[in-house]
Every structure is written in C-alpha cells, then in structure tokens.
Design a protein around this motif. Structure first.
Motif, short mmCIF file in Angstrom:
data_model
loop_
_atom_site.label_atom_id
_atom_site.label_comp_id
_atom_site.label_asym_id
_atom_site.label_seq_id
_atom_site.Cartn_x
_atom_site.Cartn_y
_atom_site.Cartn_z
N MET A 1 8.66 2.98 3.62
CA MET A 1 8.40 3.50 2.28
C MET A 1 7.23 4.47 2.34
N ILE A 2 7.46 5.65 1.82
CA ILE A 2 6.39 6.65 1.79
C ILE A 2 5.92 6.80 0.36
N PRO A 3 4.60 6.75 0.13
CA PRO A 3 4.12 6.97 -1.25
C PRO A 3 4.57 8.34 -1.74
N SER A 4 4.76 8.44 -3.03
CA SER A 4 5.28 9.69 -3.57
C SER A 4 4.22 10.77 -3.48
N LEU A 5 4.66 12.00 -3.62
CA LEU A 5 3.74 13.13 -3.57
C LEU A 5 2.70 13.04 -4.67
N ASP A 6 3.12 12.45 -5.82
CA ASP A 6 2.17 12.36 -6.93
C ASP A 6 0.99 11.48 -6.57
N THR A 7 1.28 10.42 -5.81
CA THR A 7 0.18 9.56 -5.36
C THR A 7 -0.82 10.38 -4.58
N TYR A 8 -0.29 11.19 -3.67
CA TYR A 8 -1.19 12.00 -2.85
C TYR A 8 -1.92 13.03 -3.68
N ARG A 9 -1.22 13.56 -4.72
CA ARG A 9 -1.91 14.53 -5.59
C ARG A 9 -3.09 13.86 -6.27
N ALA A 10 -2.86 12.63 -6.73
CA ALA A 10 -3.95 11.91 -7.40
C ALA A 10 -5.11 11.68 -6.42
N ILE A 11 -4.74 11.34 -5.18
CA ILE A 11 -5.81 11.11 -4.18
C ILE A 11 -6.57 12.41 -3.93
N ALA A 12 -5.80 13.49 -3.79
CA ALA A 12 -6.44 14.77 -3.48
C ALA A 12 -7.33 15.23 -4.64
N ALA A 13 -6.98 14.81 -5.87
CA ALA A 13 -7.77 15.24 -7.02
C ALA A 13 -9.16 14.65 -7.00
N ASP A 14 -9.36 13.60 -6.22
CA ASP A 14 -10.69 12.99 -6.16
C ASP A 14 -11.57 13.66 -5.10
#
Lengths: 180, 509
Positions: free
Chosen positions: B1-14
């Motif tokens: 299972m790969i986290p969705s791109l949105d998860t990574y976007r949220a991480i990158a926003a920090d």
C-alpha cells in the motif's frame, strides 16, 4: 526457513566485519568488507526492503569498495606491523567485551526487549523505489539537503588536505598578501 | 500500500523553508564564497573574509531584528514534520553561533594572512559549520540531530588538520577524527535502540515517528522501564558527552586543541562545547524528560569529576593552548552543573545561556591575543612567551587580563555573575556537594589563570643580557590592526559591562 537464513547471513556479516578489523593486509580487509556489505544487503532483503538491498549491493559493495581498492593500490600500502598490545589494554579490552556480551545477554535473554512484532505481510516503508523517493523528497527533504552540504564539505576537505603545498605557494603569488 | 499523493502533499506543506531563512542564508553565503574565489582576480581575494564576515553580520542583524519585531512568532512550533522545533533556546543558539562564526572568521583572516595557506576553504568550512550548528541546536528529531552533528564533525576534522604542513595540526586532525567517529558510532547505536524501542507497535503509546523527540518522550512516559530505551538513552548521552568533552570522554581534548590552528581551537572550545550543551538540554527536556530522577544525580557526578579533572590537569600546564583546552573541560563541567539543575530550577536555563555567552566573550578575547602573540610555531606557545607582553603591548595585555579574569570568575567581570547564577541555581536545586566541588574548582582555576596574568603583566622581564636570544626580539612586536583593536575593545567592554550591569540580561532575554 527465514530464521535459518537470518542467522546464516547475520553470521556472515558479523564474521566479515570482524575480519575487516583484524586483517593485516588492507586488500583483504576491503574484500571482507564486500562480504559484510553483501550480508547486510541479504538481511535487508529478508526484511523485504528490496530496494535498499539493491542499493546496498550496487553502491557500497560495488562502487565504494572499488574506490577503496583503488586508493589502497594507489597508495601502495604495505602490510602493517603487528602491534603487540600491552597487558593492561588487552585486559581492559577483554573486560569491556565481556561486559558487552553479558549486557546483551541480560538485555535479550533475561530482561527481554518487549514483545516482538511479526512484521511479515506488512509493508516496509522503503520497499519500493517510488515510495522511497516520495519519502525522501517530502518528509526528509531537509535532511537530504543537509546531507548534500555534508558531502560538499567532505569533498572540499579532501581537496584541501590532499593539495600539494608546493603548488599552493606557486599558484598564490605574494601579491595576495598585500591586504591593506 | 502506497500512501496517496495527497498525503505527501500535506507532508511537503510542512517544509516551511521561510522558518530557516538564517540557515539558508548562511548556506548560500558558503557557496557564494566558493564561487567568488573563482570569479575574483587574485589581487582582490582579500574580499572573501570580509564578505564571509559581513554576510554573517547581516544574518545576525536579521535574526536580531526579527526577534525584536515579532516577539518570537515561532516559539514552540515545529516545522519540517517535526525535524526542527523553534524555541527561545534555539533563537539564543542562532545568535550564539553567528557571533561565534563571525569571530572565528575574523581570527581566521588574521591567522591565515601570516601563513601561506589557502583561504577560501577555511571560510567555506566555517560557514557550513555555523549553519549546521544552528540547525543542530534546533533539531527535534534524531535524524536531523545526527546529520547536523556529522556535518559539523566533518568540517571540524578538516579545520583542525587545516595546516597540513604542520605535523601537530595533522596529528590533531587524526586525533579528533578517530574518537569523534567512535562517538558518532556510539550515538548512532543509541539512536537505533531508541528507535527500535519507541517504534515497537505492540507497546503502549508507540511512536508514529520513533525518532521525533516529542513522540519518543510520550513513549518514554508510558514505558519508563523499557530496557532498550534505557540502553539507547545511555549511549546517546555518552555520544553527546564525548562531543562536549565531559570527563570519562575527555581524552581527545588536549592534543586536538593544541594542534588545531588557533581560530579553530576557539571554534572547538566555544561553539562545539555550546552546541553539545544545547543538544544535551534539548535531549533532557525532550525525549528523556521522564528520566530526570535518575539522570540528575548521574549528571551531577559527571559534573563534579569534570570540574575537578579539568582544573587539576590545567594546574601544571605551561602550554597555553593545552591550558585553554583543559580549563575548557572544567567550564564544560560548570555548564553541566547548570544542566543538572534545570529540572529543579527552571530559570537556570537562562543562566546556562548567559554562561555560554560570557565564555564566548572571554575565550575569544584570550584566543585573539594568542593569535597576536603566537609566532609561526603556534601549537607550542607557552606561558613564558607572554612575559613581556605588558611592556610590549599594554593593550593586548589588558585585554588578556580581562578575558582571563572573566574566565576565572573575578568579581567585576561577567564571568563572576555567570558563575554566581549557576551556583545559586545549584544551591536551590540542593546539589550541595556539587556546589562545594565547583567552588573548589573556581579556586583552583584562579591559580592557573592568574599565573598566566602574572606572566603577562607583573613579572619583571629578565635583565637585558648581552646575548639576548633573537626570538625575544621577534616576539616584542605585536602590531594590532584598527579592526582588531575595535573587536578586542568590544569583547572586553561587553565582558566588563555584563559584569557591572547584568540587568542588561533582562533586556536581552
């Protein structure tokens, strides 16, 4: 089966690492290092971190060791003299090793490190290269940048330390000393 | 299972790059210095140290202005997914390391001018080390901590061995490399154990990110007797103690301090020690907060041994750089006294920071004088070399006296107030034995610091002899440039001012 493999590869890794330290001939040490790296890569593969295992073999067992061997051969390192450690340091090392063994046994055989997880079937975070990349360039972007500077500093340091001083003075004329 | 791109976007926003603008500016400056070396004609390369210092000065001013204007908008918040946490201590650390960086660059430009050494690498390394120190003080994640620490360590290996024609310098570099690499390995092993314990999903309060300080702290509160965690903590603290030079781990200090070029010795003495202490405070207030009851006595014992060892070892030392190294060990002990008192007396955190700044002022004053007095054979400077300083250059001798007096803790100077604050804290924290040992340590330190002052000021130079050694004639000239004079006056004046009027602190803190 995977338990037996784990013990086999762990034994290979530890033995080779020990031999890296003990070999008198630097070329032998470097070759043992390859064995240690391959053993570690196999352990990664057993943990289903296949990408990490591949990188370990390609980068460390491949490129890094080749560089080591190049340097060893370029420098023409001779066999080092056998050092005879004094009785005190021998006893101290033996005592430290004994303490370490007792400590590890105490930790894992008697005290226990807490319940152990059966991680089979769950996903390792770095199993896929794509996953790895996403993690690296979102969550760990700042550490990646810092690592870049770490490598830059190391490179500049190597250039500075290995530069021949004679060429230095020739390349930098005294005119530069005219600092008002 | 790969986290969705949105998860990574949220991480990158920090990844709030704006919050580490000072560090980015220092990094850009470090790169710019390298590029300028290529672009500037050889006759104009003397601009490089000026640019390095001026740039750091601008960053320092920026940090100060932002601090005054915004009243710390970031206090307590984290960025980069918990990699960094911005605290008042982190702000103070930024200022501390920037001041350190500027002064080391300044001393370095003087030091290198007298020797045939390439310059640009020196300033580049100092700048990278300064930036890494700043990140180190603010990291709240073991990964960030380790990387910043390693960046500093690699820069320091090279800086210590910078004079590669000098055997002492290379020896110092090697003697730093091996213990420091070993201590990094110990630290890393500790981090791994903490990570393994805190990340175990079968235990209560398991950490989402087992290297983030806050998560580890929560885990430690829930599982205070997890053996892996305890072992990991011990190894992490041992690794940090190695970097500070606390007593069981002080063995590398004298040779490295002696061999390193004097500006680098100053960097090691002040910035490296400060960084270690700040990291120790961050660790004790973050992930290892639960273990205060066990750690405070341990730290107190280490502080006692460190103070006694540093002072006693410095007692018979005649080589000034070793003297500074050994007395630096005792200063680390005094700082550790403050750190041990923090759980009982929270205000002592400010006192530790004050002590660090006072140590910075005093130590840099002394090191600057050492650069002027030391000839080309810099590692072998002895106290005897200072014997005619009072006559040859009353100005340098005066600055030396103020610096040494402050380090010794003599009443009108800032060092006295700094030590007094720490002692009051130790008293309030009921660390009476440690307090007693510390007072004994101060008394011993007065002996060797005043031996140095006596050599510089009070000792009658030997009667002129017909066969005066030629070396003496060489050492009596100490030309001090105007900028150096200004810097030294500033260091000495700050030392006196902070001693006479410590209420300045209220305005600063």
């Amino acid at each position: 089966m995977s338990d037996i493999l784990f013990y086999a590869f762990a034994a290979i890794t530890v033995f080779s690492a020990f031999m890296v330290v003990c070999s008198r001939n630097p070329v032998n040490a470097a070759l043992f290092m390859i064995a240690a790296f391959v053993g570690a890569a196999a352990l990664f593969a057993l943990l289903e971190a296949f990408f990490l295992a591949a990188v370990q073999v390609l980068v460390y067992a491949g490129a890094v060791i080749v560089l080591f061997l190049f340097i060893i051969m370029l420098l023409d390192v001779e066999r080092t003299r056998a050092l005879r450690p004094g009785l005190v340091s021998l006893a101290a090392s033996a005592a430290a090793l004994g303490l370490l063994v007792v400590g590890v046994l105490w930790l894992f055989a008697w005290e226990g490190a807490g319940p152990l997880v059966d991680a089979r079937g769950s996903d390792a975070p770095a199993a896929l290269a794509r996953n790895f990349g996403y993690e690296l360039f979102t969550r760990y972007l700042l550490p990646v940048q810092v690592t870049g500077f770490l490598l830059l500093v190391a490179m500049i340091g190597v250039i500075h330390i290995s530069k021949r001083p004679a060429r230095d003075t020739a390349a930098e004329p005294k005119g530069e000393e005219a600092n008002p | 299972m790969i986290p969705s791109l949105d998860t990574y976007r949220a991480i990158a926003a920090d990844n709030l790059w704006i919050t580490i603008l000072p560090e980015i500016a220092i990094a850009v400056l470090a790169l710019a210095v390298l590029v300028l070396e290529l672009l500037l004609p050889p006759g104009r390369r003397y601009w490089i140290p000026r640019i390095a210092m001026g740039g750091q000065g601008l960053v320092l001013a920026g940090v100060g202005v932002a601090f005054c204007l915004a009243a710390d908008p970031l206090a307590g918040r984290t960025a980069f997914n918990g990699m960094l946490q911005f605290t008042p201590l982190g702000d103070a650390a930024r200022v501390f390391f920037l001041v350190c960086g500027i002064l080391v660059c300044f001393l370095g430009s003087l030091f290198l001018r007298r020797r045939d050494l390439p310059r640009v690498e020196f300033f580049h390394l100092i700048l990278v080390a300064t930036g890494a120190f700043m990140l180190l003080a603010q990291s709240s994640h073991f990964l960030m901590l380790f990387l910043a620490l390693e960046t500093v360590a690699v820069a320091l290996y090279i800086l210590v061995g910078y004079q590669r024609q000098s055997a002492a310098s290379l020896e110092g570099g090697l003697k730093l490399l091996i213990p420091s690499a070993l201590s990094s390995a110990i630290l890393l092993a500790g981090i791994v154990l903490v990570y393994g314990a805190a990340g175990n999903p079968l235990l209560v309060e398991t950490a989402a990110d087992a290297m983030r300080f806050g998560d580890v702290a929560a885990f430690a509160r829930a599982n205070p007797d997890n053996p892996l965690l305890l072992l990991g903590m011990m190894l992490v603290l041992a690794g940090v103690a190695f970097k500070i030079g606390l007593v069981p781990f002080q063995i590398w200090i004298p040779d490295v301090y002696q061999g390193a070029p004097t500006p680098v010795t100053a960097l090691l003495a002040v910035a490296s020690k400060g960084a270690g202490v700040i990291v120790l405070i961050n660790l004790l207030q973050g992930p290892f907060e639960t273990f205060h009851a066990a750690l405070v006595p341990a730290l107190a014992v280490v502080a006692m041994v460190t103070i006694l060892f540093g002072n006693l070892a410095a007692l018979g030392q005649r080589k000034v750089k070793r003297l500074m190294g050994l007395s630096g060990i005792s200063h680390a002990g005094f700082l550790l006294l403050g750190v041990a008192a923090i759980p009982a007396v929270p205000w002592v955190l400010g006192a530790v920071v004050f002590y660090l700044f006072v140590y910075l002022l005093g130590a840099f004053a002394v090191f600057a004088v050492m650069i002027h007095v030391g000839g080309l054979n810099d590692p072998e400077q002895r106290i005897e070399d200072y014997e005619e300083l009072g006559k040859a250059s009353p100005f340098l001798a005066g600055v030396l006296c103020i610096g040494l007096g402050s380090l010794a803790g003599i009443p009108p100077l800032a060092g006295f107030i700094a030590k007094l604050l720490l002692f009051i804290a130790a008293f309030q924290a009921e660390l009476y034995l440690l307090l007693g040992i510390a007072v004994v340590g101060v008394v011993i330190s007065i002996y060797y610091y005043f031996g140095w002052i006596r050599a510089a000021v009070f000792r009658e130079p030997p009667a002129p002899q017909a066969f005066a050694p030629p070396a003496a004639a060489e050492t009596v000239t100490h030309p001090v440039s105007v900028s150096m004079r200004l810097a030294l006056v500033l260091l000495a004046a700050m030392t006196v001012l902070l001693g006479l009027y410590p209420a300045v602190l209220h305005w600063v803190l």
